[in-house]
Motif scaffolding. Structure first.
Motif, short mmCIF file in Angstrom:
data_model
loop_
_atom_site.label_atom_id
_atom_site.label_comp_id
_atom_site.label_asym_id
_atom_site.label_seq_id
_atom_site.Cartn_x
_atom_site.Cartn_y
_atom_site.Cartn_z
N ALA A 140 90.53 59.36 86.86
CA ALA A 140 90.94 60.13 85.71
C ALA A 140 89.87 61.49 85.52
O ALA A 140 90.35 62.45 85.26
CB ALA A 140 90.48 59.40 84.45
N GLN A 141 88.69 61.22 85.86
CA GLN A 141 87.61 62.30 85.67
C GLN A 141 88.10 63.32 86.81
O GLN A 141 87.81 64.63 86.51
CB GLN A 141 86.39 61.79 85.93
CG GLN A 141 85.71 61.09 84.63
CD GLN A 141 85.95 61.88 83.38
OE1 GLN A 141 85.54 62.86 83.22
NE2 GLN A 141 86.45 61.02 82.52
N TYR A 142 88.65 63.04 87.83
CA TYR A 142 89.41 64.02 88.99
C TYR A 142 90.08 65.13 88.26
O TYR A 142 89.98 66.18 88.45
CB TYR A 142 89.79 63.19 89.94
CG TYR A 142 90.27 63.92 91.29
CD1 TYR A 142 89.34 63.62 92.47
CD2 TYR A 142 91.53 64.48 91.47
CE1 TYR A 142 89.80 64.17 93.73
CE2 TYR A 142 91.80 65.08 92.59
CZ TYR A 142 91.04 65.02 93.65
OH TYR A 142 91.87 65.59 94.91
N PRO A 191 92.86 58.81 77.27
CA PRO A 191 91.78 58.78 76.66
C PRO A 191 90.59 60.19 77.35
O PRO A 191 90.08 60.73 76.72
CB PRO A 191 90.85 57.43 76.73
CG PRO A 191 92.15 56.59 76.86
CD PRO A 191 93.32 57.47 77.78
N ALA A 192 90.75 60.00 78.77
CA ALA A 192 89.94 61.17 79.37
C ALA A 192 90.25 62.56 79.23
O ALA A 192 89.35 63.48 79.13
CB ALA A 192 89.76 60.83 80.82
N LEU A 193 91.42 62.61 79.00
CA LEU A 193 92.21 63.99 78.86
C LEU A 193 91.74 64.34 77.35
O LEU A 193 91.58 65.45 77.16
CB LEU A 193 93.67 64.04 79.20
CG LEU A 193 94.20 63.98 80.69
CD1 LEU A 193 95.45 63.79 80.86
CD2 LEU A 193 93.28 65.39 81.58
N GLN A 194 92.04 63.51 76.39
CA GLN A 194 91.93 63.60 74.91
C GLN A 194 90.25 64.31 74.72
O GLN A 194 90.08 64.89 73.89
CB GLN A 194 92.20 62.52 74.28
CG GLN A 194 93.76 62.32 73.89
CD GLN A 194 94.12 63.61 73.42
OE1 GLN A 194 94.22 64.10 72.49
NE2 GLN A 194 95.29 64.07 74.16
N ASN A 195 89.53 63.69 75.66
CA ASN A 195 88.19 63.81 75.41
C ASN A 195 87.53 65.07 76.03
O ASN A 195 86.40 65.50 76.18
CB ASN A 195 87.39 62.51 75.97
CG ASN A 195 85.92 62.52 75.66
OD1 ASN A 195 85.47 62.85 74.73
ND2 ASN A 195 85.08 62.06 76.72
N SER A 196 88.40 65.94 76.73
CA SER A 196 88.23 67.05 77.41
C SER A 196 88.67 68.20 76.63
O SER A 196 89.75 68.23 76.48
CB SER A 196 88.66 66.79 78.79
OG SER A 196 89.53 67.92 79.32
C1 LIG Z 1 83.96 61.74 76.76
O1 LIG Z 1 83.03 62.87 77.05
C2 LIG Z 1 81.73 62.49 77.07
C3 LIG Z 1 80.94 63.95 77.51
O2 LIG Z 1 81.67 64.69 78.23
C4 LIG Z 1 81.49 61.48 78.29
O3 LIG Z 1 80.02 61.09 78.10
C5 LIG Z 1 82.17 60.25 77.70
O4 LIG Z 1 82.11 59.33 78.74
C6 LIG Z 1 83.56 60.51 77.89
N1 LIG Z 1 84.59 59.56 77.40
C7 LIG Z 1 85.63 58.96 77.95
C8 LIG Z 1 86.48 58.00 77.14
O5 LIG Z 1 86.10 59.79 78.96
#
Ligand SMILES: *[C@@H]1O[C@H](CO)[C@@H](O)[C@H](O)[C@H]1NC(C)=O
Ligand SMILES: *[C@@H]1O[C@H](CO)[C@@H](O)[C@H](O)[C@H]1NC(C)=O
Ligand SMILES: *[C@@H]1O[C@H](CO)[C@@H](O)[C@H](O)[C@H]1NC(C)=O
Ligand SMILES: *[C@@H]1O[C@H](CO)[C@@H](O)[C@H](O)[C@H]1NC(C)=O
Length: 525
Positions: free
Chosen positions: A241-243, A297-302
């Motif tokens: 997901a981070q990729y 969630p990863a995309l929402q968090n970016s």
């Molecule tokens: C959301 O982003 C923060 C900072 O970039 C990171 O520390 C956190 O793990 C992220 N959460 C998710 C669910 O990706």
């Protein structure tokens, strides 16, 4: 008439509209015009005959056909219904009442386009800069067919020269060594940016991964079936997901932002351990869970990811409506996923009503065609029948609530590659670098019959006509309130006389003749 003379004549005719007509090349001789391409080089390329200003009683008609017409423009006038039609003697002419009802409003159009693959970029780069510019103008320029949508693979796919990901360092869960590649910098980014400039920033771009890095997959390679290692919600899932997030960030650093992403290209192919190129397996359930628990969630968090349209499926429509049911029935996965991406490869074997059905079950989700090509063993220069397959499919899809249609490679070489596993296919533009030329296949013109005037945010409107598999149409109202009707006639012998009516022109009719094997785009204000 020899082709030099016919080019000269069409140049003369075109003067009043000030555009460059097709420089015809008959692949199998002039007696077989259904095998004809338009040739572009460093000094010449055809463009789209401008609409010009239409007076209140006129419509512009653009025709392409198997006898060699390409976007041929004429003007037709609305007349009183009582006027006699000017039927030609000794011909089978079928009169087709076509009534358009703009008050019946259906799906909103996202766009039409093609894909920026490594193969496309390698081929475009093989041309000199003047010819490259003609190619880019042909697709994206104001005098071209004005594509409004583009897809690009995240790292390699079969249309690459080798297998690579953005992080081939085994165990790099923090993605410390994530980086774009030479392919991105040389073959994708420059052409995406040129297309963005030509469209005035109006290009909806979306990205699709074919596979995670091999070290993240159960089979150890990008090629061949396999899925993400580990357990659902584990470290491999989170790294993958981070990729996606890193990909958005790296492209953003290069001035490119994405409108959308698909979660995985053709995920069902990943079940086949012997699959011939990059793939990774998900079924509807595992996609739902990955979207719900990890990718959404990863995309929402970016910052860059939160507004990206994350599309599910990206696979053949025979998976519908079940795939959509599984993903959208979960309220959380549903909230992260605005649409379904569909590929065309099994459309001849599956009902178009599957699209309809999906729409009626999930009316707030869009359906977007994200990949199509003729995959019958490489290009066939000039073949009209392949273009006709495109229009057959596009008209049906649009009539079944599809919001846009994305072709595959925007350009390939004369063998239909490069493709590292030799899965060569056809494309609307083929490039012969040794001659410094490119060829516009009939498919290019078919794409233009839809993309040029059915602008993004156009709305499909009511259309009543006696449709068959051979004769069918689809109607739109554009954001500037233009009316656009596309009708195809793929009969070999039947000529149709369309008798178009619309409530805001009571008592009037627009008569348009559709010869056999013809497609028309009809535009009025
Ligand atoms: C959301 O982003 C923060 C900072 O970039 C990171 O520390 C956190 O793990 C992220 N959460 C998710 C669910 O990706
Ligand atoms: C480029 O195409 C034009 C139009 O077909 C032709 O007149 C011209 O000779 C071509 N140039 C070259 C170098 O082939
Ligand atoms: C990143 O790449 C460097 C240089 O190739 C290598 O030494 C290092 O081990 C890699 N880091 C990871 C986490 O794989
Ligand atoms: C599904 O689409 C077709 C056009 O292909 C249309 O004629 C039909 O009415 C649609 N079905 C339903 C249930 O609306």
């Amino acid at each position: 008439m020899n082709s030099a003379l016919s080019l000269l004549l069409s140049l003369l005719v075109s003067v009043s509209y000030c555009y460059s007509p097709c420089a015809r090349r008959y692949v199998r001789g002039e007696s077989q015009p259904e095998f004809m391409v338009c040739v572009c080089n460093a000094t010449y390329c055809d463009d789209f005959p401008p609409l010009g200003t239409l007076d209140a009683n006129s419509a512009a008609v653009y025709i392409s056909s198997s006898v060699g017409q390409r976007f041929e423009r004429s003007t037709v006038t609305w007349t009183q219904k009582t006027d006699k039609s000017s039927q030609k003697e000794g011909k089978l002419v079928v009169q087709k009442p076509v009534s358009i009802d703009p008050s019946v409003r259906m799906q909103t159009i996202l766009g039409f386009g093609g894909a920026f693959t490594d193969a496309a970029g390698i081929n475009i780069a093989s041309l000199d800069s003047a010819t490259q510019e003609f190619l880019m103008q042909s697709y994206y320029g104001p005098n071209g067919i004005q594509y409004s949508m583009g897809r690009t693979p995240m790292a390699s796919c079969d249309f690459s020269t080798h297998e690579y990901s953005y992080d081939d360092y085994s165990g790099d869960f923090a993605l410390q060594n994530f980086s774009l590649t030479t392919e991105d910098y040389q073959y994708k980014i420059p052409y995406i940016k040129r297309a963005m400039a030509l469209t005035g920033g109006d290009l909806k771009l979306f990205a699709s991964p074919w596979s995670a890095p091999g070290w993240m997959k159960t089979n150890g390679h990008m090629k061949g079936g396999g899925k993400l290692k580990g357990f659902p919600g584990g470290i491999y899932d989170h790294t993958w997901a981070q990729y996606f997030v890193r990909y958005l960030e790296e492209y953003n650093k290069n001035g490119i932002n994405f409108w959308g992403m698909t979660m995985q290209n053709e995920p069902t192919t990943g079940i086949d351990v012997n699959f011939g190129w990059q793939t990774m397996y998900f079924n509807a359930q595992s996609e739902r869970d990955f979207i719900k628990n990890v990718l959404g969630p990863a995309l929402q968090n970016s910052t860059l990811g939160k507004n990206v349209m994350l599309m599910t499926m990206d696979d053949q429509r025979s998976n519908l409506p079940d795939w959509a049911d599984v993903v959208f029935s979960d309220p959380v996965a549903n909230s992260f996923t605005p649409g379904v991406a569909v590929h065309w490869y099994q459309d001849r074997e599956s009902q178009d009503t599957l699209l309809n059905l999906t729409h009626y079950k999930w009316p707030n989700k869009f359906l977007l065609y994200t990949e199509a090509c003729i995959d019958q063993g490489g290009p066939n220069l000039g073949e009209w029948a392949r273009a006709d397959d495109y229009s057959h499919d596009i008209v049906k899809d649009l009539n079944n609530w599809v919001s846009g249609w994305t072709d595959w490679n925007i350009a390939l070489n004369m063998q239909g590659g490069p493709n590292w596993v030799n899965n060569v296919v056809d494309a609307p533009i083929l490039i012969d670098a040794s001659k410094g030329e490119f060829y516009k296949q009939p498919m290019y013109y078919i794409m233009g019959h839809f993309s040029k005037f059915i602008r993004p945010n156009s709305v499909r409107v009511g259309l009543t006509m006696a449709s068959t598999d051979q004769v069918a149409g689809v109607a739109f109202v554009t954001p500037t309130n233009q009316r656009v009707l596309v009708v195809r006639n793929s009969n070999l012998f039947e000529t149709d006389e369309l008798m178009i009516t619309i409530p805001d022109r009571p008592g009037q009719v627009l008569r348009v003749t559709l010869e056999p094997e013809t497609i028309a785009t009809i535009v009025w204000n």
